[in-house]
Design a protein around this motif. Structure first.
Motif, PDB file in Angstrom:
ATOM      1  N   ILE A 240      43.483 168.358 101.252  1.00 31.12           N
ATOM      2  CA  ILE A 240      43.423 167.781  99.891  1.00 31.12           C
ATOM      3  C   ILE A 240      44.365 168.019  99.330  1.00 31.12           C
ATOM      4  CG2 ILE A 240      41.199 168.254  98.030  1.00 31.12           C
ATOM      5  CD1 ILE A 240      39.295 168.303 101.122  1.00 31.12           C
ATOM      6  N   ASN A 241      44.393 166.563  98.590  1.00 35.15           N
ATOM      7  CA  ASN A 241      45.482 167.342  97.786  1.00 35.15           C
ATOM      8  C   ASN A 241      44.753 166.894  96.224  1.00 35.15           C
ATOM      9  OD1 ASN A 241      48.016 165.155  95.647  1.00 35.15           O
ATOM     10  ND2 ASN A 241      48.737 167.262  96.984  1.00 35.15           N
ATOM     11  N   SER A 242      44.925 167.557  95.308  1.00 36.95           N
ATOM     12  CA  SER A 242      44.932 167.461  93.890  1.00 36.95           C
ATOM     13  C   SER A 242      45.501 168.575  92.787  1.00 36.95           C
ATOM     14  CB  SER A 242      43.463 167.339  94.012  1.00 36.95           C
ATOM     15  OG  SER A 242      42.155 168.025  92.581  1.00 36.95           O
ATOM     16  N   PRO A 243      45.546 167.861  91.414  1.00 35.46           N
ATOM     17  CA  PRO A 243      46.286 168.454  90.283  1.00 35.46           C
ATOM     18  C   PRO A 243      45.342 170.112  90.624  1.00 35.46           C
ATOM     19  CG  PRO A 243      45.546 166.860  89.700  1.00 35.46           C
ATOM     20  CD  PRO A 243      44.936 166.329  91.040  1.00 35.46           C
TER      21      PRO A 243
ATOM     22  N   ALA B 113      49.121 176.623 104.761  1.00 29.71           N
ATOM     23  CA  ALA B 113      49.842 175.379 105.417  1.00 29.71           C
ATOM     24  C   ALA B 113      50.803 174.818 105.412  1.00 29.71           C
ATOM     25  CB  ALA B 113      48.059 174.866 105.925  1.00 29.71           C
ATOM     26  N   LYS B 114      52.179 173.841 106.216  1.00 32.57           N
ATOM     27  CA  LYS B 114      52.969 173.445 105.333  1.00 32.57           C
ATOM     28  C   LYS B 114      52.897 172.269 106.127  1.00 32.57           C
ATOM     29  CE  LYS B 114      54.380 176.518 102.451  1.00 32.57           C
ATOM     30  NZ  LYS B 114      53.695 177.048 101.280  1.00 32.57           N
ATOM     31  N   ARG B 115      52.342 171.522 106.904  1.00 39.61           N
ATOM     32  CA  ARG B 115      51.912 170.586 107.787  1.00 39.61           C
ATOM     33  C   ARG B 115      50.909 170.623 108.105  1.00 39.61           C
ATOM     34  NH1 ARG B 115      55.634 169.395 112.777  1.00 39.61           N
ATOM     35  NH2 ARG B 115      55.812 167.157 112.242  1.00 39.61           N
TER      36      ARG B 115
ATOM     37  N   LYS C  27      51.796 170.368  99.194  1.00 33.84           N
ATOM     38  CA  LYS C  27      51.316 170.633  97.673  1.00 33.84           C
ATOM     39  C   LYS C  27      49.618 170.643  97.909  1.00 33.84           C
ATOM     40  CE  LYS C  27      54.914 168.532  95.955  1.00 33.84           C
ATOM     41  NZ  LYS C  27      55.667 166.673  95.610  1.00 33.84           N
ATOM     42  N   SER C  28      49.548 170.434  99.294  1.00 31.35           N
ATOM     43  CA  SER C  28      47.951 170.633  98.992  1.00 31.35           C
ATOM     44  C   SER C  28      47.318 171.563  99.413  1.00 31.35           C
ATOM     45  CB  SER C  28      47.326 169.585 100.285  1.00 31.35           C
ATOM     46  OG  SER C  28      47.629 168.247  99.278  1.00 31.35           O
TER      47      SER C  28
END
Ligand code: ZN
Length: 404
Positions: free
Chosen positions: A357-360, A367-369, A53-54
């Motif tokens: 980096i995760n953010s809305p 990249a899944k991992r 999700k990032s």
């Protein structure tokens, strides 16, 4: 750095919160049998979900090919240039044992050494005396040497023959020559001020050198004197609140990281020992701060030991503990490391490490991992660690437009 010219004009204080999670030394190298790195081997459902999700990428802690210590590794993660902003070895040693170093103090690494009455150094490590013997000597010295020329002297045990010294007083500067002759069979070198501002430091250290020899000569120990090394002061840098308008907290278990966090003006949460206690602390102080530095140490320790399996287990434990942050709200989250510590090398290394980096406002990429090879596919590409803070500020919408 160019950021220093741009950021002050565009940064703003907002309600959004930033979380920086540092898995110390998390980067690794493939295992000879499986061909998988520590991160690739570990089962990490939470980190996998976060990575999916990032926006991901790889970070270069200092420069390509340069293996950093944890000091420069963290200074870069905090957005300072790790080459321009160096923390002296004496300061790191003192911070590492939890000693308080004020901005005008001088911090020193000390070695107990065997020295003859006519000042010849016969063993630079005093036969590697035990830590217990070191503690006895330090308490004897601390009782007899409290203040010299108005300067408060504090001596701390580190381990074996190593100690740390903090000088607290006015008019002190760190530019003095060291007394360590570097070779055994040579006399102690005179301690000289290398500039006028350091005259007093040189006088105080010469006096300490003399007193330590006087006190220890009659004592039954191989430690007969002190070699002073890494004589240094805190770097003169802007704090997190000055630089980023952030009210920052440090959640860490090891003294050195707490010390570095203090240098950049973070509040340090004390009394934490496990990853779980760190996560609980994060929940507990969530409302009080807008920046959280969460440090996980064990990944590095097992890498240094060459213990691939234990490093994998620690990554899995961190993954489980961290999963609760899914239920907490942050404007931006970064998860990365300060440098690689591959079990294969049993030491820090220069390899770039994975970053998410995760953010809305982050674009999800291929990249899944959170692994070295997956993050190489990420949209953030390869960046320097010192740029991460600025991305976090941007992704949490704390930066205005630059120019009209
Ligand atoms: Zn480290």
């Amino acid at each position: 750095m160019d950021y220093e010219k741009v950021i002050p004009g565009i940064i703003k204080k907002t309600d959004s919160k930033i979380l920086l999670i540092v898995l110390d030394g998390v980067g690794g190298l493939p295992h000879s049998e499986t061909g998988k790195t520590e991160l690739e081997t570990a089962s990490t459902p939470f980190l996998d979900e976060m990575a999916s999700k990032s926006s991901c990428g790889l970070t270069i802690p200092v420069l390509n090919g340069i293996t950093p210590g944890s000091g420069p590794g963290h200074i870069a993660l905090f957005g300072y240039d790790p080459i321009e902003t160096q923390i002296g070895r004496g300061v790191l040693e003192c911070l590492g044992i939890g000693a308080t170093v004020g901005k005008d103090d001088i911090a020193i690494r000390g070695n107990f050494a065997t020295i003859t009455p006519d000042r010849i150094v016969t063993d630079r490590r005093a036969g590697r005396i035990s830590t217990e013997e070191n503690q006895e000597i330090v308490s004897l010295l601390s009782e007899k040497i409290k203040e010299i020329k108005g300067v408060k002297v504090s001596i701390y045990t580190v381990k074996e023959h190593r100690c740390a010294i903090v000088l607290k007083g006015s008019g002190l500067a760190p530019y003095v020559s060291e007394n360590d002759p570097q070779k055994e069979g040579q006399p102690l070198k005179p301690i000289k001020a290398l500039d006028r501002s350091s005259d007093k430091t040189a006088e105080v250290l010469s006096e300490i050198e003399k007193k330590v020899m006087e006190i220890l000569m009659p004592v039954d120990t191989k430690a007969k004197g002190l070699l002073f090394r890494g004589i240094s002061k805190l770097p003169d840098i802007k704090t997190f609140s000055e630089k980023y308008k952030l009210n920052a907290a440090c959640i860490a278990t090891y003294p050195m990281y707490k010390g570095i966090a203090k240098v950049v003006g973070m509040d340090v949460i004390d009394g934490l020992e496990t990853i779980e206690s760190e996560i609980n602390a994060l929940k507990g102080i969530y409302n009080q701060y807008d920046f959280f530095f969460l440090h996980i140490k064990k990944t590095d320790s097992y890498g240094e030991d060459g213990n691939f399996e234990a490093k994998v287990k620690t990554i899995e434990e961190a993954d489980r503990c961290l999963s609760v942050i899914k239920n907490m709200k942050f404007g931006a989250i970064a998860i990365t490391g300060d440098h690689s510590t591959p079990a294969l090398l049993k030491s820090h290394s220069w390899h770039p490490l994975p970053l998410l980096i995760n953010s809305p406002y982050a674009i999800q990429d291929d990249a899944k991992r959170l692994t070295e090879r997956e993050c190489a596919k990420g949209i953030l590409g390869r960046i320097y660690s010192k740029e991460i803070m600025y991305l976090l500020l941007a992704y949490s919408l704390k930066l205005d437009k630059f120019g009209a």
